[in-house]
Motif scaffolding. Structure first.
Motif, PDB file in Angstrom:
ATOM      1  N   CYS A 223       0.813  -1.222   0.000  1.00  0.00           N
ATOM      2  CA  CYS A 223       0.000   0.000   0.000  1.00  0.00           C
ATOM      3  C   CYS A 223       0.841   1.262   0.000  1.00  0.00           C
ATOM      4  N   THR A 250      -2.433  -6.638   7.720  1.00  0.00           N
ATOM      5  CA  THR A 250      -3.828  -6.627   7.273  1.00  0.00           C
ATOM      6  C   THR A 250      -3.988  -7.106   5.834  1.00  0.00           C
ATOM      7  N   HIS A 251      -2.923  -7.039   5.021  1.00  0.00           N
ATOM      8  CA  HIS A 251      -3.051  -7.434   3.619  1.00  0.00           C
ATOM      9  C   HIS A 251      -3.222  -8.948   3.458  1.00  0.00           C
ATOM     10  N   LEU A 253      -5.421 -10.443   5.046  1.00  0.00           N
ATOM     11  CA  LEU A 253      -6.853 -10.649   5.307  1.00  0.00           C
ATOM     12  C   LEU A 253      -7.747  -9.893   4.335  1.00  0.00           C
ATOM     13  N   ASP A 254      -7.182  -8.926   3.600  1.00  0.00           N
ATOM     14  CA  ASP A 254      -8.032  -8.107   2.721  1.00  0.00           C
ATOM     15  C   ASP A 254      -8.033  -8.597   1.269  1.00  0.00           C
ATOM     16  N   ARG A 255      -7.607  -9.830   1.045  1.00  0.00           N
ATOM     17  CA  ARG A 255      -7.640 -10.477  -0.278  1.00  0.00           C
ATOM     18  C   ARG A 255      -6.753  -9.766  -1.302  1.00  0.00           C
ATOM     19  N   THR A 256      -5.670  -9.226  -0.853  1.00  0.00           N
ATOM     20  CA  THR A 256      -4.705  -8.661  -1.801  1.00  0.00           C
ATOM     21  C   THR A 256      -4.147  -9.803  -2.650  1.00  0.00           C
ATOM     22  N   LYS A 268       0.196  -1.505  -4.839  1.00  0.00           N
ATOM     23  CA  LYS A 268      -0.858  -0.553  -5.156  1.00  0.00           C
ATOM     24  C   LYS A 268      -0.581   0.204  -6.449  1.00  0.00           C
TER      25      LYS A 268
END
Length: 530
Positions: A223, A250-251, A253-256, A268
């Protein structure tokens, strides 16, 4: 494949400013007007000098007393001093000696008083002169820090730690064990003066807090933001075990999305290619990716030559097809034998007759970085021997596609040579050894690289001749070399019992006994030699 977590202590330090006369860069200016002797008129100077001289002369007269001796007193003293010369018990005293002794005592007392008065007069004169030269009292602003103490420092008392020049009685900072001109206390990164109440330290060098953060605080490679600290105040982040790509926890878990080849997360500021089966492929891996069965044929022939160089030639012709993920999964469900590497299988050696959808022409890249217009056709597999076909997932880089082919060809070789039913650990392990050997031959053989590979290929009894590596696909880029090292790392660090532990046991046996002896032992016993 495991990813690991790292913790990094925060690097900001709270350091008090000490003394700070006025804030550097502030619009409010301190009134530093100095009153000095040079500013007085000649008449005023003359009056001060006359007053000092008059004070000294009067005190000098007060301290000195003149002793006057009259004749009558002298006669009385003489009479008192007379004694009977006939009296032998009384000593004789001379009047002149007594008089001199008394005068000496009185003179010493007068000189002492005069000296003390002179010293007091000199101190008074110095105080009057010094009071005309010291700074006027500073005002205290609302945002100022502690002011300097009102003591008078002798010249050269405050030396700037930045420029080594005397600071004098002007504004100064007190920090880091020294005093500084405000313009000399600068950030080590941007070289501008530090005017904030707090600053950060690194290697005993001061930084603006923002400059320190920019220079030392890790940024997320996904990000592009600063990685935030956790509840304990520590900077926690994830990192890929090979590429050392740092990213926020967190990435996960956020489906990156990740690249289906190198497994790096999609940043990004860049776009990965979206394949029609939902996989993402980074642009570096796309550069050497093989997209259809026709394009893969030269690589397939190279690996067959590699096996022939190891005296392991396949006598039967086995079809090789590039397929989509869905077609590979359907073929795997229809296959009775074989072991499959979960969570995703990338290659398959078939022994059953079935119809497989293969990719006839590579797709083109359309809008939104999507692979479109891919042409497929059904291919009916007939059983002419123990192996009906080798299937490989399309869209993978050349080195990864080749290592999958080398693995699956070994499955075909074992079946065609009549090896008994082997355990997953032995069969998958020896197939991984051959894939590992082929990758090392591609990276190190004939490349002029002096790095000696630490694998089974370095000590196998038979290596492919130089001609087998002569048809490589152009000059390999630095990234492709790094990618090949990553695929070798994947094989060596696999944690699964069959593919990981099996490879390590098989590789150890080949290093110790050679490839041929290891295969003979497997044929006789179904196990690796100890």
């Amino acid at each position: 494949m495991g990813w690991f977590t790292k913790f990094l202590n925060g690097s900001n330090h709270r350091i008090s400013r000490g003394q700070y006369n006025g804030k550097h860069g502030d619009d409010r200016v301190w009134d530093n007007h100095l009153s000095s002797v040079d500013d007085l008129t000649d008449v005023e100077k003359e009056d001060i000098d006359r007053a000092i001289a008059l004070s000294l002369s009067e005190e000098d007269l007060k301290g000195k007393k003149v002793v006057v001796e009259d004749d009558s007193q002298s006669e009385k003293d003489e009479q008192l001093c007379k004694i009977d010369e006939e009296d032998e018990n009384v000593g004789k005293i001379r009047p002149d000696e007594d008089e001199l002794l008394l005068a000496k005592i009185q003179q010493d007392e007068n000189e002492r008083r005069a000296k003390d008065q002179l010293e007091e007069d000199e101190q008074l004169a110095k105080a009057i002169q010094l009071s005309l030269t010291i700074d006027s009292p500073h005002r205290r602003g609302n945002d100022s820090l502690s002011q300097p103490s009102p003591h008078v420092f002798p010249p050269g008392f405050r030396i700037c730690a930045g420029c080594n020049a005397e600071i004098g009685h002007g504004r100064f900072l007190s920090c880091m064990g020294g005093v500084w001109h405000p313009q000399c206390f600068v950030c080590h990164a941007c070289h501008l003066p530090i005017t904030d109440f707090e600053f950060s330290m690194s290697s005993n060098r001061p930084y603006h807090k923002s400059c320190y953060r920019e220079k030392h605080h890790p940024r997320c490679d996904v990000c592009k933001n600063f990685i935030p600290a956790n509840s304990a105040g520590l900077i926690e982040y994830r990192a890929h075990p090979f590429w050392i790509q740092k990213y926020c926890p967190t990435h996960e878990l956020d489906r990156t999305p990740r690249c289906c080849s190198c497994e790096r997360m999609e940043p990004k500021d860049s776009k990965y290619l979206l394949l029609d089966d939902g996989r993402k492929l980074c642009l570096e891996c796309l550069d050497s990716a093989i997209m259809d069965s026709h394009e893969c044929q030269p690589l397939y022939l190279e690996i067959l030559e590699f096996y022939e160089g190891l005296n392991m030639k396949l006598e039967q012709q086995v079809p090789m097809l590039l397929v989509e993920r869905q077609a590979l999964n359907e073929a795997m469900e229809g296959e009775k034998n074989g072991h499959h590497h979960l969570p995703e299988t990338r290659g398959l050696c078939l022994s059953e007759e079935q119809t497989v959808t293969t990719i006839l022409r590579r797709p083109r890249i359309g809008a939104g970085h999507r692979a479109t217009d891919m042409i497929t056709e059904p291919y009916k597999l007939t059983r002419r021997c123990e192996v009906t076909a080798i299937l490989v997932l399309y869209g993978l880089p050349r080195l990864l596609t080749g290592s999958i082919l080398a693995h699956e060809i070994m499955h075909a070789w074992l079946r065609l040579k009549g090896y008994p039913n082997l355990s997953p650990e032995v069969e998958e392990g020896i197939c991984q050894v051959l894939a590992h050997m082929w990758l090392e031959s591609e990276l190190y053989s004939g490349s002029g690289n002096n790095n000696t590979p630490s694998s089974s290929s370095s000590s196998s009894s038979a290596m492919p001749p130089p001609s087998s590596a002569s048809s490589k696909k152009g000059k390999r880029s630095d990234f492709e070399k790094k990618l090949g090292e990553f695929f070798i790392h994947q094989i060596e660090s696999d944690t699964s019992p069959a593919y990981g532990d099996g490879f390590r046991l098989g590789n150890q046996a080949v290093l110790k006994y050679g490839l041929k002896s290891t295969l003979d032992h497997i044929h006789l016993t179904g196990t690796f030699p100890c």
